[in-house]
Design a protein around this motif. Structure first.
Motif, PDB file in Angstrom:
ATOM      1  N   LYS A 321       0.845  -1.215   0.000  1.00  0.00           N
ATOM      2  CA  LYS A 321       0.000   0.000   0.000  1.00  0.00           C
ATOM      3  C   LYS A 321       0.868   1.248   0.000  1.00  0.00           C
ATOM      4  O   LYS A 321       0.558   2.249  -0.631  1.00  0.00           O
ATOM      5  CB  LYS A 321      -0.900   0.003   1.245  1.00  0.00           C
ATOM      6  CG  LYS A 321      -2.137  -0.872   1.096  1.00  0.00           C
ATOM      7  CD  LYS A 321      -3.391   0.002   1.170  1.00  0.00           C
ATOM      8  CE  LYS A 321      -4.626  -0.743   0.702  1.00  0.00           C
ATOM      9  NZ  LYS A 321      -4.951  -1.907   1.543  1.00  0.00           N
ATOM     10  N   LEU A 322       1.973   1.150   0.773  1.00  0.00           N
ATOM     11  CA  LEU A 322       2.931   2.258   0.770  1.00  0.00           C
ATOM     12  C   LEU A 322       4.060   1.903  -0.189  1.00  0.00           C
ATOM     13  O   LEU A 322       4.517   0.761  -0.222  1.00  0.00           O
ATOM     14  CB  LEU A 322       3.499   2.480   2.178  1.00  0.00           C
ATOM     15  CG  LEU A 322       2.496   2.916   3.254  1.00  0.00           C
ATOM     16  CD1 LEU A 322       3.153   2.896   4.631  1.00  0.00           C
ATOM     17  CD2 LEU A 322       1.956   4.310   2.953  1.00  0.00           C
ATOM     18  N   GLU A 389      -4.136   8.806   7.069  1.00  0.00           N
ATOM     19  CA  GLU A 389      -4.145   7.356   7.239  1.00  0.00           C
ATOM     20  C   GLU A 389      -2.795   6.742   6.881  1.00  0.00           C
ATOM     21  O   GLU A 389      -2.207   5.992   7.669  1.00  0.00           O
ATOM     22  CB  GLU A 389      -5.244   6.728   6.368  1.00  0.00           C
ATOM     23  CG  GLU A 389      -5.496   5.275   6.715  1.00  0.00           C
ATOM     24  CD  GLU A 389      -6.478   4.619   5.739  1.00  0.00           C
ATOM     25  OE1 GLU A 389      -7.686   4.765   5.950  1.00  0.00           O
ATOM     26  OE2 GLU A 389      -6.011   3.992   4.777  1.00  0.00           O
ATOM     27  N   GLY A 390      -2.278   7.104   5.716  1.00  0.00           N
ATOM     28  CA  GLY A 390      -0.979   6.596   5.282  1.00  0.00           C
ATOM     29  C   GLY A 390       0.113   7.011   6.252  1.00  0.00           C
ATOM     30  O   GLY A 390       1.010   6.240   6.584  1.00  0.00           O
ATOM     31  N   ASN A 393      -0.115   4.871   9.335  1.00  0.00           N
ATOM     32  CA  ASN A 393       0.414   3.527   9.061  1.00  0.00           C
ATOM     33  C   ASN A 393       1.940   3.532   9.014  1.00  0.00           C
ATOM     34  O   ASN A 393       2.578   2.702   9.646  1.00  0.00           O
ATOM     35  CB  ASN A 393      -0.130   3.000   7.723  1.00  0.00           C
ATOM     36  CG  ASN A 393      -1.593   2.592   7.825  1.00  0.00           C
ATOM     37  OD1 ASN A 393      -2.223   2.782   8.868  1.00  0.00           O
ATOM     38  ND2 ASN A 393      -2.128   2.054   6.741  1.00  0.00           N
ATOM     39  N   TYR A 397       4.420   1.335  11.422  1.00  0.00           N
ATOM     40  CA  TYR A 397       5.385   0.338  10.925  1.00  0.00           C
ATOM     41  C   TYR A 397       6.811   0.706  11.347  1.00  0.00           C
ATOM     42  O   TYR A 397       7.623  -0.153  11.653  1.00  0.00           O
ATOM     43  CB  TYR A 397       5.330   0.214   9.392  1.00  0.00           C
ATOM     44  CG  TYR A 397       3.954  -0.163   8.861  1.00  0.00           C
ATOM     45  CD1 TYR A 397       3.132  -1.040   9.562  1.00  0.00           C
ATOM     46  CD2 TYR A 397       3.494   0.363   7.659  1.00  0.00           C
ATOM     47  CE1 TYR A 397       1.875  -1.380   9.075  1.00  0.00           C
ATOM     48  CE2 TYR A 397       2.239   0.029   7.163  1.00  0.00           C
ATOM     49  CZ  TYR A 397       1.429  -0.844   7.884  1.00  0.00           C
ATOM     50  OH  TYR A 397       0.196  -1.160   7.405  1.00  0.00           O
TER      51      TYR A 397
HETATM   52  C1  LIG Z   1      -3.447   1.542   6.659  1.00  0.00           C
HETATM   53  O1  LIG Z   1      -3.579   0.349   7.399  1.00  0.00           O
HETATM   54  C2  LIG Z   1      -4.889  -0.190   7.412  1.00  0.00           C
HETATM   55  C3  LIG Z   1      -4.904  -1.374   8.350  1.00  0.00           C
HETATM   56  O2  LIG Z   1      -3.878  -2.286   8.074  1.00  0.00           O
HETATM   57  C4  LIG Z   1      -5.300  -0.549   5.979  1.00  0.00           C
HETATM   58  O3  LIG Z   1      -6.602  -1.037   5.966  1.00  0.00           O
HETATM   59  C5  LIG Z   1      -5.199   0.698   5.119  1.00  0.00           C
HETATM   60  O4  LIG Z   1      -5.482   0.378   3.777  1.00  0.00           O
HETATM   61  C6  LIG Z   1      -3.815   1.310   5.199  1.00  0.00           C
HETATM   62  N1  LIG Z   1      -3.776   2.547   4.440  1.00  0.00           N
HETATM   63  C7  LIG Z   1      -2.721   2.989   3.805  1.00  0.00           C
HETATM   64  C8  LIG Z   1      -2.849   4.250   3.017  1.00  0.00           C
HETATM   65  O5  LIG Z   1      -1.638   2.420   3.852  1.00  0.00           O
END
Ligand SMILES: *[C@@H]1O[C@H](CO)[C@@H](O)[C@H](O)[C@H]1NC(C)=O
Length: 420
Positions: A321-322, A389-390, A393, A397
């Protein structure tokens, strides 16, 4: 401008030695050469000074070992011929040897093969002159005295280092076959404080997390802009920003104004670079979402490796995601200028009883309250996007990485680091 003060201080220190120790045979021409080196040693700084040679060029031209000193030599040679200064130098009796001497001071120290004298401009008997403007052996040089004065003044930090006092006690003494500028033994403590001030300036200003966020953004913008040929050469053809390091006439056109050149451009290719610079102006900065100070003494190289490891870890944890483009891992090194070493171990002193005998001074003799560790590192994670949100996260991490690898997390990163 601070180069004038570097020039002035370089002349003052050398003149002091000339008067105090006539046996050294320092000539007025020697002094003039040291002054010119002081004046010209920073000619090669690119836009935003160290950002250019330590962050932008290594990314734009990987593998190319280029420092601003290389730029300074290039510009010194170019400007002499471009401004027809040959005769001007001759008027002051400066010949090719003297010019070689100036260039060698600007370029920085050369490797010595089997102890062989590597320089052409001056003979070994004058080697201490090579350490006035930039001293790579122990870091005590007039360049520092200049920026200490300037930046302490600008930041409202008390500058407790008195360079005039240092000059009062400076003496050239033979140290294991090398003539070095030494100081009086009772001045050792003052020299520790000089390096302390340097560390304070780095911590509170040059390496402040907001400053480093802005630097990272400017580097990103420059890297994007580097794909476009922006800077004119004399033949009216255009070259990229990073290519200017090989074209002195184009390099003269490169200054901090590049920020506004990009900002005001209408070129589609530069849209992304413009957007980043606009964010800088609106203080929508990259956000520092984690910070740790490794406890163990680590060398600069080891710290660099951690950058890739942390990046890979976080991208992995996020399940993709990142990505690399969302994150920036910065490593900051706050040291006494000699990696993990105590710089004072490379300074010699003399005592009142025997002013011509060089001695090293054990740290405990100065005071038992002095530092034992001479380097401190900071690892910071920046999140480049603006969504929370990012950023949350990435932060968590990074926290996990620190826990798993035994790194102490900095307790509080202010939520909104953009409020400087
Ligand atoms: C952040 O973490 C949550 C839970 O793991 C996940 O659902 C979400 O997609 C993540 N968002 C980003 C932008 O990484």
């Amino acid at each position: 401008m601070s180069v004038f003060r570097v020039c002035h201080l370089a002349g003052k220190l050398t003149r002091t030695l000339q008067k105090r120790q006539p046996g050294l045979d320092i000539t007025n021409k020697d002094i003039l050469c040291v002054e010119i080196a002081g004046l010209c040693h920073d000619l090669g700084h690119g836009p935003f000074s160290h950002l250019f040679d330590s962050k932008f060029i290594p990314t734009a031209k990987p593998g190319r070992e280029w420092k601003h000193e290389d730029g300074s030599v290039m510009m010194f040679n170019f400007l002499r011929s471009d401004n027809d200064l040959e005769q001007e130098f001759q008027k002051y009796g400066l010949d090719d040897n003297d010019i070689a001497f100036i260039v060698e001071q600007i370029a920085g120290p050369k490797k010595r093969n089997n102890g062989e004298w590597p320089y052409k401009g001056r003979e070994k008997a004058k080697e201490y002159l090579y350490e006035v403007v930039a001293n790579k052996r122990n870091g005590i040089d007039v360049d520092k005295w200049d920026y200490f004065a300037r930046d302490c003044h600008g930041l409202g930090i008390q500058n407790t280092f008195d360079h005039n006092r240092f000059m009062k006690f400076a003496r050239v003494i033979m140290v294991d076959d090398n003539l070095q500028i030494c100081s009086r033994e009772k001045e050792a403590e003052t020299l520790y404080s000089m390096f302390q001030i340097r560390a304070t300036l780095h911590r509170r200003a040059y390496q402040h997390r907001v400053s480093n966020a802005v630097q990272a953004m400017i580097v990103d913008a420059l890297i994007i802009a580097d794909k476009t040929k922006l800077i004119p050469k004399n033949d009216r053809s255009l070259i990229s920003i990073s290519d200017c390091i090989d074209y002195p006439e184009a390099y003269t056109r490169l200054s901090d104004s590049i920020f506004h050149v990009i900002l005001m451009s209408i070129d589609k290719q530069l849209a992304e670079a413009r957007a980043i610079l606009q964010r800088v102006l609106r203080r929508k900065l990259y956000r520092c979402v984690g910070e740790t100070n490794p406890k163990q003494t680590t060398s600069k190289d080891q710290i660099k490796e951690l950058r890739t490891k942390i990046m890979t870890y976080i991208i992995g944890k996020s399940g993709g995601k990142l990505t690399k483009t969302d994150l920036y891992v910065d490593t900051v090194c706050l040291d006494y200028g000699s990696d993990t070493e105590n710089p004072i171990n490379n300074v010699c002193f003399y005592s009142k009883n025997n002013v011509d005998k060089a001695i090293y001074i054990n740290q405990e003799k100065v005071s038992v309250m002095l530092p034992n560790v001479f380097a401190e590192h900071i690892i910071r994670l920046f999140y480049k996007n603006t969504d929370s949100e990012g950023s949350r996260n990435a932060s968590s991490y990074f926290h996990q990485w620190c826990e798993e690898h035994g790194y102490q997390q900095q307790s509080k990163i202010p939520d909104d680091v953009t409020a400087i």
